[in-house]
Motif scaffolding. Structure first.
Motif, PDB file in Angstrom:
ATOM      1  N   CYS A 147     -36.073   8.269  13.338  1.00  0.00           N
ATOM      2  CA  CYS A 147     -34.610   8.443  13.392  1.00  0.00           C
ATOM      3  C   CYS A 147     -34.190   9.693  12.640  1.00  0.00           C
ATOM      4  N   CYS A 151     -33.824   9.874   6.970  1.00  0.00           N
ATOM      5  CA  CYS A 151     -34.410   9.978   5.623  1.00  0.00           C
ATOM      6  C   CYS A 151     -35.107  11.317   5.398  1.00  0.00           C
ATOM      7  N   CYS A 181     -37.928   5.015   3.723  1.00  0.00           N
ATOM      8  CA  CYS A 181     -37.930   5.294   5.163  1.00  0.00           C
ATOM      9  C   CYS A 181     -38.093   3.950   5.849  1.00  0.00           C
TER      10      CYS A 181
HETATM   11  S1  FES Z   1     -37.355   8.355  10.030  1.00  0.00           S
HETATM   12 FE1  FES Z   1     -35.834   6.799  10.152  1.00  0.00          FE
HETATM   13  S2  FES Z   1     -35.584   6.204   8.113  1.00  0.00           S
HETATM   14 FE2  FES Z   1     -37.233   7.590   8.025  1.00  0.00          FE
END
Ligand code: FES
Ligand code: FES
Length: 859
Positions: free
Chosen positions: A95, A98, A130
């Motif tokens: 995503c 983080c 993460c």
């Molecule tokens: S890549 Fe999604 S929270 Fe780390």
């Protein structure tokens, strides 16, 4: 007043009490610094202050006099190039929310220690959570970056075919690593104002009156909105419209996340002040805090149709008789808690009035669901609402429902200005649906050879205040309860019950996480009674191609459950202390529910625009679509532009749920790509540029709409789902009870992108470790008792070593080149594998999660 430097530039700020994080984001517009929790617990806001990695949500401006602050924007061009390359090459970005914080922690480490060991990297990431990756690939990326920075080696030029099976770099890896990619909260719109909801004081109370006069008199207040202002249908809900967007005077609240009024202000800083001026009179009522209370005779009805949201019955064969005549029978009760998605990006949406409708920017799991809900609330035709997806900072099922979108849209519609609604982490924890708490009675029987003969189960799920996806979640818990095994006597009953707890809905694993825990734990006891090993009992019973699953569906030729078990056999049998679990998970909604994947490929300015509304919530959907199209058309990825979901451009491809997008949108993309390929083939030998010029403006549309049979179908072998993936995991403990290694064998069909699939599995394993050992979401009397920092999320230093093995049979499913989806399958077997390992370690058979008296929880 403080004067300090940010990325080498001197700045002066007189807002002494302002947090550094808000100054960097709001005043300097530095988007790499993310607000994940605002309370020092997640690390998404990490910056360097005088060279030391520090969470920017802690210090106020007054503390910064003379200091030097560095964000990712302030890295040297070489550092940016190195981190962007290494995070992409290692497959460390999902995503992405983080990641800039991880980069800063990495820089803090590497500046001080240019040659760190993995343990040093883990330690440096101790302050960064993460939720997607399981940390291993982030550690790989940082170790790789250390080598580049130390040696000064040039960054390799990479060229990709984009075809299936290639570790093609994620399309969004660079923008996510450097913090230039935009999530909803990063978007700034001219003339934007802010809104926030006042939440119910009690989980169950009658709203007697709402007095907003004092709030409206506040100098910064634009408007106070109540239920009376809603122009359309006040109820939202994707499947069951039972969720009041606002609780009206005279109505009864159902949980503490209910919205009672919405304040709209010019500045976000005054929202809480204005909300505090709204006076609400309540008549407090006794909440129903458990399914038992809600189903008790005489219990008040929380919804018109009573407190039973869903009743599921799955009966095949004669389980009663098989159990009565079985050689061995195990009956146990399991208690599984609510758990929180803890995606890193709290919910945020911005609604902008446009013409006779509005344009909504969100980060949810389906732009079309959002459009339908918002237009219903506003009483507008759906076409008048356009929804565009920004980057999504994790979802895991927790961003399927309305949380902020409908309130932003309502406020924008009423005040005729762009409105942003962003949840604080505290609100996010309170409001969005959780993983269902379930109480499960589970009986499993086998013969003298350990062959399973029957399963009988009762599953009671606490679906909280609103339906959300509680019905289908319960259904999946039931359809998968008997596991990936070859027997036919099942008798499973499930009840999803409304209570005054926070709602429960979709969460990675979708009910199977819970029922598989019960089945897999029971199997170990059966193995003991039958005198065989836990591996052996699974192997003897594993479903094989051509055999009917307990739900009646014939396992197709691609089914590789047996191969998964063989792949982990030696690891399990040779380990000092290990547990094992198997599982299966469907791809697609199945059970007769209409389910369609759609995709358009259009030729625009010499590029192929791949357009589908399939949301990327971190799993890498754009990359999957790109690889499917590259494979089918035979063009390089540089020729493609994969567009973000947008109701004005991308066709409805359903929600990102049920591990369905790789199969459904993937196959739609393949079909569209094949139609395009047929056109290209009409001009053999012509340069691609010329062909595309001739095709300029053409659109190639396709949809994939397979049929499945409904629950209770009278077919002897109903097709419940289009595809199933299979997995086996082995969890190893050291003497102290620490999970030191998880070995995972997966049948996910054809691998689209091996590194990305491995990343999904690693993230799922670490989430599963948390589910089994540390994560909880306690609710007392209807009030959640949690903060982000107390959820029990696993950190890099606690994540085990992981080994992923992919297995496959020759048979290939006919859609999406045989890919089956991996997202949910990744999490399911971990907790029961660990439970089995602990049983081996100390002989205590644990029946509730998170497990007690372990290395992680001494209680
Ligand atoms: S890549 Fe999604 S929270 Fe780390
Ligand atoms: S936002 Fe600062 S630690 Fe979470």
């Amino acid at each position: 007043m403080a004067t300090f430097t940010v990325n080498g530039q001197t700045v002066t700020c007189d807002k002494d009490t302002k947090k550094l994080l808000l100054y960097l984001r709001d005043d300097l517009r530095l988007t790499s610094v993310k607000e994940g929790c605002g309370e020092g617990a997640c690390g998404t806001c990490m910056v360097l202050i005088d060279g030391k990695a520090t969470r920017a949500c802690i210090p106020t401006i007054a503390k910064l006099e003379g200091k030097s602050v560095i964000t990712v924007e302030g890295l040297s061009p070489r550092e940016k190039e190195v981190y962007a390359y290494c995070f992409a090459a290692a497959g460390a970005v999902q995503c992405g929310f983080c990641i800039p914080g991880m980069v800063i922690s990495a820089k803090g480490l590497l500046d001080a220690n240019p040659s760190p060991a993995r343990a040093d990297v883990k330690k440096a990431l101790r302050g960064n959570i993460c939720r997607c990756t399981g940390y291993a690939k982030i550690e790989d990326a940082i170790l790789m970056a250390a080598d580049f920075l130390k040696d000064g080696a040039p960054i390799p030029e990479k060229s990709f075919t984009g075809k299936l099976g290639e570790d093609f770099f994620r399309l969004d890896a660079k923008e996510k690593t450097l913090g230039t990619g935009l999530y909803a909260d990063d978007l700034v719109v001219n003339d934007m104002v802010y809104a926030k909801a006042l939440r119910a004081k009690y989980p169950r109370a009658k709203v007697l009156s709402i007095d907003s006069a004092a709030a409206e008199a506040h100098a910064d207040c634009i408007r106070i909105i109540t239920a009376a202002d809603v122009p359309g249908d006040i109820k939202v809900g994707h499947l069951v419209k039972d969720w009041d967007a606002l609780i009206a005077v005279g109505d009864i609240t159902r949980y503490v996340g209910d919205a009672v009024a919405i304040a709209v202000t010019n500045s976000k800083d005054t929202l809480d002040e204005v909300l505090a001026l709204i006076k609400v009179d309540y008549e407090e009522l006794t909440p129903l805090c458990s399914p038992a209370e809600a189903l008790a005779e005489g219990a008040p009805k929380l919804h018109e149709n009573g407190n039973l949201l869903s009743l599921q019955k799955l009966k095949r064969g004669d389980a009663e008789n098989a159990i009565a005549n079985a050689k061995h029978v195990v009956s146990k009760h399991y208690s599984l808690p609510f758990t929180e998605h803890a995606f890193m990006e709290p919910e945020c949406a911005i609604a902008v009035p446009e013409g006779d409708g509005l344009h909504l920017y969100t980060g949810g799991q389906s732009v079309y669901d959002e459009r339908r809900e918002v237009s219903g609330l506003l009483g507008l035709p759906q076409e008048n609402v356009r929804v565009t997806s920004m980057l999504v900072g994790g979802g895991f099922g927790g961003k399927e429902d309305m949380s902020v979108q409908h309130h932003a849209a309502l406020a924008a519609w009423l005040v005729k200005k762009p409105v942003k609604v962003k949840l604080s982490r505290e609100e996010s924890l309170k409001i969005h649906p959780k993983r269902h708490a379930m109480e499960i009675d589970f009986t499993t029987a086998c013969d003298e050879n350990g062959l399973i003969t029957a399963v009988k189960a009762e599953i009671i799920s606490d679906t909280g205040a609103y339906a959300s996806l509680g019905g289908p979640v319960l259904q999946r818990a039931c359809t998968h309860a008997a596991g990936p095994y070859n027997f036919q006597n099942v008798d499973i009953i499930g009840k999803a019950v409304y209570t005054n707890n926070p709602p429960a809905g979709a969460f990675r694993g979708f009910g199977v996480t819970q029922s598989a825990f019960a089945m897999e734990c029971n199997l170990n006891l059966l193995a003991e009674l039958a005198g065989i090993s836990p591996w052996e009992i699974r192997y003897r019973n594993a479903i094989r191609p051509g055999q009917p699953l307990p739900n009646g569906q014939i396992a197709d030729e691609s089914t590789a459950m047996e191969e998964c078990l063989l792949a982990v056999k030696d690891v399990y049998e040779n380990a000092k202390c290990a547990g094992i679990a198997s599982c299966f998970k469907n791809a697609g909604l199945g059970v007769g529910v209409p389910d369609t994947g759609r995709c358009v490929i259009s030729v625009e300015s010499g590029k192929l625009h791949v357009r589908s509304s399939a949301a990327c919530i971190g799993q890498g959907m754009a990359t999957v679509l790109a690889q499917m199209v590259c494979e089918a058309v035979g063009v390089p990825p540089a020729l493609l532009i994969v567009e973000a979901p947008d109701t004005s451009r991308t066709p409805n491809s359903g929600t990102t749920t049920a591990s369905r997008q790789t199969v459904f949108s993937g196959e739609a993309a393949v079909l569209a790509a094949k139609a395009l390929r047929a056109e290209l083939d009409k001009a053999p030998g012509k340069p691609m540029e010329e062909i595309l010029q001739a095709l300029e403006g053409r659109e190639f549309y396709a949809e994939f709409k397979p049929e499945t049979d409904p629950m209770g179908s009278d077919k002897p072998f109903p097709v419940s789902h289009v595809a199933y993936g299979y997995a086996a995991q082995v969890a190893e403990l050291d003497e102290a009870g620490k999970v030191v290694k998880v070995t995972a064998a997966y049948d996910v069909g054809t691998l689209v992108n091996p590194k990305a699939a491995q990343g999904q599995i690693e993230g799922g394993i670490v989430m599963g470790v948390g589910y089994g050992l540390t994560e909880d979401y306690p609710v007392e009397g209807g009030y959640p008792k949690v903060k982000y920092g107390t959820l029990g999320l696993i950190r890099a230093t606690d994540a085990p070593k992981m080994e992923t093995i992919f297995v496959k049979r020759d048979g290939v499913l006919p859609a999406a080149y045989g890919a089956k989806g991996v997202g949910e399958l990744a999490t399911i077997p971990t907790a029961p594998a660990i439970q089995g390992a602990y049983y081996k370690l100390d002989g205590v058979f644990r029946q509730r999660l998170p497990m007690e008296r372990t290395f992680y929880r001494k209680k």
